[in-house]
Design an enzyme around this catalytic site. Sequence first.
Site, PDB file in Angstrom:
ATOM      1  N   GLU A 363       0.815  -1.031   0.165  1.00  0.00           N
ATOM      2  CA  GLU A 363       0.002  -0.049   0.086  1.00  0.00           C
ATOM      3  C   GLU A 363       0.861   1.457  -0.175  1.00  0.00           C
ATOM      4  O   GLU A 363       0.526   2.414   0.403  1.00  0.00           O
ATOM      5  CB  GLU A 363      -1.107  -0.066   1.292  1.00  0.00           C
ATOM      6  CG  GLU A 363      -1.938  -1.102   0.843  1.00  0.00           C
ATOM      7  CD  GLU A 363      -3.615  -0.833   1.193  1.00  0.00           C
ATOM      8  OE1 GLU A 363      -3.811   0.438   1.607  1.00  0.00           O
ATOM      9  OE2 GLU A 363      -3.892  -1.710   1.221  1.00  0.00           O
TER      10      GLU A 363
HETATM   11  N1  COS Z   1      -5.966  12.156  -3.816  1.00  0.00           N
HETATM   12  C1  COS Z   1      -6.311  12.668  -5.035  1.00  0.00           C
HETATM   13  N2  COS Z   1      -5.579  13.038  -6.016  1.00  0.00           N
HETATM   14  C2  COS Z   1      -4.474  12.824  -6.092  1.00  0.00           C
HETATM   15  C3  COS Z   1      -3.779  12.155  -4.981  1.00  0.00           C
HETATM   16  C4  COS Z   1      -4.559  12.071  -3.874  1.00  0.00           C
HETATM   17  N3  COS Z   1      -4.050  11.450  -2.696  1.00  0.00           N
HETATM   18  N4  COS Z   1      -2.627  11.814  -5.299  1.00  0.00           N
HETATM   19  C5  COS Z   1      -2.260  12.343  -6.254  1.00  0.00           C
HETATM   20  N5  COS Z   1      -3.462  12.849  -6.876  1.00  0.00           N
HETATM   21  C6  COS Z   1      -3.653  13.589  -8.129  1.00  0.00           C
HETATM   22  C7  COS Z   1      -2.823  14.369  -8.224  1.00  0.00           C
HETATM   23  O1  COS Z   1      -3.428  15.727  -7.944  1.00  0.00           O
HETATM   24  C8  COS Z   1      -2.759  14.648  -9.764  1.00  0.00           C
HETATM   25  O2  COS Z   1      -3.578  15.347 -10.339  1.00  0.00           O
HETATM   26  P1  COS Z   1      -3.476  16.864 -11.251  1.00  0.00           P
HETATM   27  O3  COS Z   1      -2.443  16.163 -12.489  1.00  0.00           O
HETATM   28  O4  COS Z   1      -4.648  17.094 -11.903  1.00  0.00           O
HETATM   29  O5  COS Z   1      -2.656  17.698 -10.524  1.00  0.00           O
HETATM   30  C9  COS Z   1      -2.469  13.288 -10.174  1.00  0.00           C
HETATM   31  O6  COS Z   1      -3.119  12.592  -9.250  1.00  0.00           O
HETATM   32  C10 COS Z   1      -1.113  12.679 -10.572  1.00  0.00           C
HETATM   33  O7  COS Z   1      -0.533  12.755  -9.159  1.00  0.00           O
HETATM   34  P2  COS Z   1       1.066  12.836  -8.956  1.00  0.00           P
HETATM   35  O8  COS Z   1       1.697  14.029 -10.024  1.00  0.00           O
HETATM   36  O9  COS Z   1       1.288  13.271  -7.665  1.00  0.00           O
HETATM   37  O10 COS Z   1       1.458  11.345  -9.574  1.00  0.00           O
HETATM   38  P3  COS Z   1       2.878  10.805  -9.413  1.00  0.00           P
HETATM   39  O11 COS Z   1       2.928  10.026 -10.504  1.00  0.00           O
HETATM   40  O12 COS Z   1       4.127  11.715  -8.963  1.00  0.00           O
HETATM   41  O13 COS Z   1       2.666   9.760  -8.238  1.00  0.00           O
HETATM   42  C11 COS Z   1       2.673   8.845  -6.072  1.00  0.00           C
HETATM   43  C12 COS Z   1       2.295  10.044  -6.905  1.00  0.00           C
HETATM   44  C13 COS Z   1       3.939   8.447  -5.753  1.00  0.00           C
HETATM   45  C14 COS Z   1       2.084   9.341  -4.563  1.00  0.00           C
HETATM   46  C15 COS Z   1       1.847   7.667  -6.559  1.00  0.00           C
HETATM   47  O14 COS Z   1       2.211   7.417  -7.478  1.00  0.00           O
HETATM   48  C16 COS Z   1       1.756   6.558  -5.336  1.00  0.00           C
HETATM   49  O15 COS Z   1       1.107   6.669  -4.389  1.00  0.00           O
HETATM   50  N6  COS Z   1       2.484   5.585  -5.428  1.00  0.00           N
HETATM   51  C17 COS Z   1       2.259   4.205  -4.612  1.00  0.00           C
HETATM   52  C18 COS Z   1       1.374   3.478  -5.241  1.00  0.00           C
HETATM   53  C19 COS Z   1       0.819   2.421  -4.150  1.00  0.00           C
HETATM   54  O16 COS Z   1       0.771   2.692  -3.145  1.00  0.00           O
HETATM   55  N7  COS Z   1       0.687   1.088  -4.391  1.00  0.00           N
HETATM   56  C20 COS Z   1       0.359   0.068  -3.849  1.00  0.00           C
HETATM   57  C21 COS Z   1      -0.795  -0.616  -4.440  1.00  0.00           C
HETATM   58  S1  COS Z   1      -1.501  -1.669  -3.442  1.00  0.00           S
HETATM   59  S2  COS Z   1      -0.662  -2.947  -2.905  1.00  0.00           S
END
Ligand code: COS
Length: 377
Positions: A363
């Site tokens: 997660e």
């Molecule tokens: N809630 C709502 N929207 C969100 C958000 C959240 N928590 N986090 C990101 N977003 C939105 C952003 O606002 C962005 O939208 P805009 O382009 O309109 O501004 C879009 O999603 C892309 O976000 P971002 O540019 O931050 O994406 P990244 O590719 O940099 O990735 C992380 C962000 C690293 C935080 C994300 O890829 C992540 O959480 N990775 C881990 C995945 C994970 O937990 N996997 C486990 C799966 S279950 S075992």
Amino acid sequence: MDFEFTAEQRDMQQLVRQFARDVIVPRAAEIDERDEFPRDIVKEMAKLGILGLPIPEAWGGVGADFVSYILAIEEISYASAALGVVLAVHTSVGTFPILYFGSEEQKRKYVPKLASGEFLGAFALTEPGAGSDASSIRTRAVRDGDTYVLNGSKVFITNGGEADVYCVFAVTNPAEGSHGVTAFLVDRDTPGFQIGRKERKMGLHGSSTAELLFEDARIPMDNRLGAEGEGFTIAMRMLDTGRIGIAAQAQGIMRAAFDAANRYVRNRRQFGKDLFQFQSVQFTLADMATKIEASHWLIYNAAFRKMRDLPCAKEASMAKLFASDAAMQITTDAVQLFGGYGYMADYHVERFMRDAKVTQIYEGSNQIQRIVISRHI
Ligand code: COS
């Protein structure tokens, strides 16, 4: 700020604790050793309403608040971290997406069955080439009339093969990056959808972790969750909540390890004294207890915020980061206090240590939690 749980929250904690201690604890070592999904216990959990705790009564759930749900994950994980993750994934990322983003028809079709435990839920985002970098997924969904055709694969899917409905993320518009991802509800019996390899893991034995394969799987339009391109936001929003559950799972594991170690050092004599009489042992226990307390407040702060509909992404990531690191440290220290016995399967603490490790990874790895936290500060 109110630092007390309500009577309802305490009652729920007590009910689940009793069930976990009576039904799960006596079976936990066997579940670990056999590494088979404990369907009978999951059914018992369903009968008690545990699989639908935070789901409103109108949708067939118990209608308990989010904090009660988090307390329940902790109590189940205290007994078996494997069953803790079955519950957390089924609810936080298997049922909530439908409750929050589903159409009335989708909610009617799936939520009562998920809340009663007739159905088990799962969440499929991760792929062989896209773990932390979730927006680079490749599974493709191409619109064809009133269906979408899914091709690709998912890995490390908790409840994979056991679940009846999967919340699957796929790319509908590759040019749009994270804005080109869409969520779909995929039924287990969809032609073209198969369960691939079941993973053998370091810990969490008994929970199922599987690969999902999609080969021209046709998903009806009605099973698209939310709008086209809304999938990444849905995934992120659900993980924000899910991470509080994983922190609670870590809390259950660390408490189990602490209790085992605390009992052991009062019974084990070396050099003419109980281990507990050595100051170094007392200090280790003091550090463990402090981490448990700190982790408790981070988790319940995040859970209270979620319950009150306040922003909680930062707090959830902090809770997950701190609690999982604390669980790893505390279970490792517990094994050390047990010495040679700690390394032996009969004394359970080695299982706690193996189970704790994954809470730092899934997660969102703890490196990802630091990204989320640093973006908020
Ligand atoms: N809630 C709502 N929207 C969100 C958000 C959240 N928590 N986090 C990101 N977003 C939105 C952003 O606002 C962005 O939208 P805009 O382009 O309109 O501004 C879009 O999603 C892309 O976000 P971002 O540019 O931050 O994406 P990244 O590719 O940099 O990735 C992380 C962000 C690293 C935080 C994300 O890829 C992540 O959480 N990775 C881990 C995945 C994970 O937990 N996997 C486990 C799966 S279950 S075992």
